[in-house]
Write a protein that holds these residues in place. Sequence first.
Motif, PDB file in Angstrom:
ATOM      1  N   SER A 127      51.274  27.248  75.987  1.00 44.21           N
ATOM      2  CA  SER A 127      50.877  28.401  76.798  1.00 44.21           C
ATOM      3  C   SER A 127      50.612  29.580  75.882  1.00 44.21           C
ATOM      4  O   SER A 127      51.524  30.071  75.210  1.00 44.21           O
ATOM      5  N   THR A 128      49.369  30.061  75.893  1.00 49.16           N
ATOM      6  CA  THR A 128      48.936  31.038  74.887  1.00 49.16           C
ATOM      7  C   THR A 128      48.783  32.452  75.417  1.00 49.16           C
ATOM      8  O   THR A 128      48.592  33.378  74.629  1.00 49.16           O
ATOM      9  N   THR A 129      48.854  32.672  76.744  1.00 54.31           N
ATOM     10  CA  THR A 129      48.461  33.964  77.301  1.00 54.31           C
ATOM     11  C   THR A 129      49.652  34.802  77.742  1.00 54.31           C
ATOM     12  O   THR A 129      50.735  34.289  78.053  1.00 54.31           O
ATOM     13  N   ALA A 130      49.414  36.108  77.820  1.00 51.62           N
ATOM     14  CA  ALA A 130      50.435  37.029  78.327  1.00 51.62           C
ATOM     15  C   ALA A 130      50.711  36.770  79.808  1.00 51.62           C
ATOM     16  O   ALA A 130      51.845  36.929  80.271  1.00 51.62           O
ATOM     17  N   GLN A 131      49.680  36.383  80.555  1.00 52.90           N
ATOM     18  CA  GLN A 131      49.861  36.073  81.973  1.00 52.90           C
ATOM     19  C   GLN A 131      50.899  34.964  82.166  1.00 52.90           C
ATOM     20  O   GLN A 131      51.792  35.066  83.021  1.00 52.90           O
ATOM     21  N   GLU A 132      50.808  33.920  81.354  1.00 49.84           N
ATOM     22  CA  GLU A 132      51.754  32.811  81.455  1.00 49.84           C
ATOM     23  C   GLU A 132      53.157  33.250  81.032  1.00 49.84           C
ATOM     24  O   GLU A 132      54.157  32.868  81.661  1.00 49.84           O
ATOM     25  N   ALA A 133      53.243  34.055  79.974  1.00 49.30           N
ATOM     26  CA  ALA A 133      54.550  34.527  79.524  1.00 49.30           C
ATOM     27  C   ALA A 133      55.216  35.398  80.590  1.00 49.30           C
ATOM     28  O   ALA A 133      56.421  35.275  80.851  1.00 49.30           O
ATOM     29  N   LYS A 134      54.439  36.264  81.239  1.00 50.31           N
ATOM     30  CA  LYS A 134      54.998  37.149  82.258  1.00 50.31           C
ATOM     31  C   LYS A 134      55.409  36.382  83.508  1.00 50.31           C
ATOM     32  O   LYS A 134      56.283  36.839  84.256  1.00 50.31           O
ATOM     33  N   ALA A 135      54.794  35.235  83.752  1.00 50.26           N
ATOM     34  CA  ALA A 135      55.170  34.433  84.917  1.00 50.26           C
ATOM     35  C   ALA A 135      56.608  33.926  84.801  1.00 50.26           C
ATOM     36  O   ALA A 135      57.270  33.679  85.812  1.00 50.26           O
ATOM     37  N   PHE A 136      57.099  33.802  83.566  1.00 50.89           N
ATOM     38  CA  PHE A 136      58.470  33.336  83.340  1.00 50.89           C
ATOM     39  C   PHE A 136      59.400  34.468  82.939  1.00 50.89           C
ATOM     40  O   PHE A 136      60.577  34.474  83.285  1.00 50.89           O
TER      41      PHE A 136
END
Length: 374
Positions: A127-136
């Motif tokens: 997972s490379t994006t800030a969107q994915e990181a913020k989802a967790f």
Amino acid sequence: MSEDALFLGIETAGTGTHPASWRRADSRAEDLFTAGYWTEVVARAEQLGADAVFLPDAFGLQDGGTAVTRGRLDAVAIAARVAPPTRRIGLIPQAPVTHTEPFHVSKAIAALDFASLGRAGWEVGVSTTAQEAKAFGRKSVQDRTDLWHEADEAIEVVTRLWDSWEDDAEIRDVPTGRFIDRDRLHYIDFAGDHFSVKGPSITPRSPQGQPIVTVRADDAEAVDVAVRRADLVRISAPDLATAAAHRSTLRAALAAAGRDPDTVRVLLDLTVHLADSAERAGAEVRALDQWLGQPIDDPGLTHVGTAGDLDDLLDEIGGSAVADGVVLRPLALPATLAALTPRPGRAAGTLRERLGLPRPTSRYAAATTQGAAL
């Protein structure tokens, strides 16, 4: 694998890999979140003689073109749903590891191997994006080196967990009341930079022993992990000569890493769109690009034309050292599945058998045998 046994995979990316594919009248976008859509797509791929379907996944929304975003279903759940009504085709969902625990991944893929009677694989995702990181909300975006170092550790943990039950750990001894021989369950005792896992798994050793591990060799970090860990390596290349050179480089790297290159399969990604003429296929792709607002950026090999010309290209690849197989990436999935020429299907069996790969023994079984000998 023999030259006449080209492995054929199909990437089933929603309505297609083109972000605007959902806008086509035949896209079936309205059915995308139903079980019926996915069972029909995978059943059609099996009827066409495909060896496996690849189910992409990520923790971010998908680009649908012109500021449109699209949702998605969980790839492992889709694979589990389509396993019972299919019989031969391999099921390879992508499961990201950046924000998930390898224990959960190992259990889910092993369960899929049971549900499909040995047809499961796992495509490793990061997972490379800030969107994915913020989802967790647990950590920030990582660079590529750290992402793939973490993925390397995750694969090691997953495969150790798959090995933590020996094949004969389930004894089901009614007279003594022993269901499991605990001497044949093993702690994996892994401690790395990202994970510390004792184990063992709670899932018995699955039909293939270890389901097939797939890595897409998109950059140097992914290539390094693929050389160490993968059973299948997906590559992209602008032409057949480049693909052949890439495969040769990978095989040399595998040998240098102490692995037998013949135990790893290299699959070439091929973006496709089919119609009854090359002119019509080209016009349909231009319409998709117009809806998107720009042409898609796909540096890999692309075939836009007829099914007959695609068959000729696949025959050329199968008769050369370009790759051990091909993964078709339809720009518009339902349209391509309707147009593809059926190919002779292989006999039913495990995914490893379709790939001509042996079933691995548990690394811990060897230690048990040696201990007993002593």
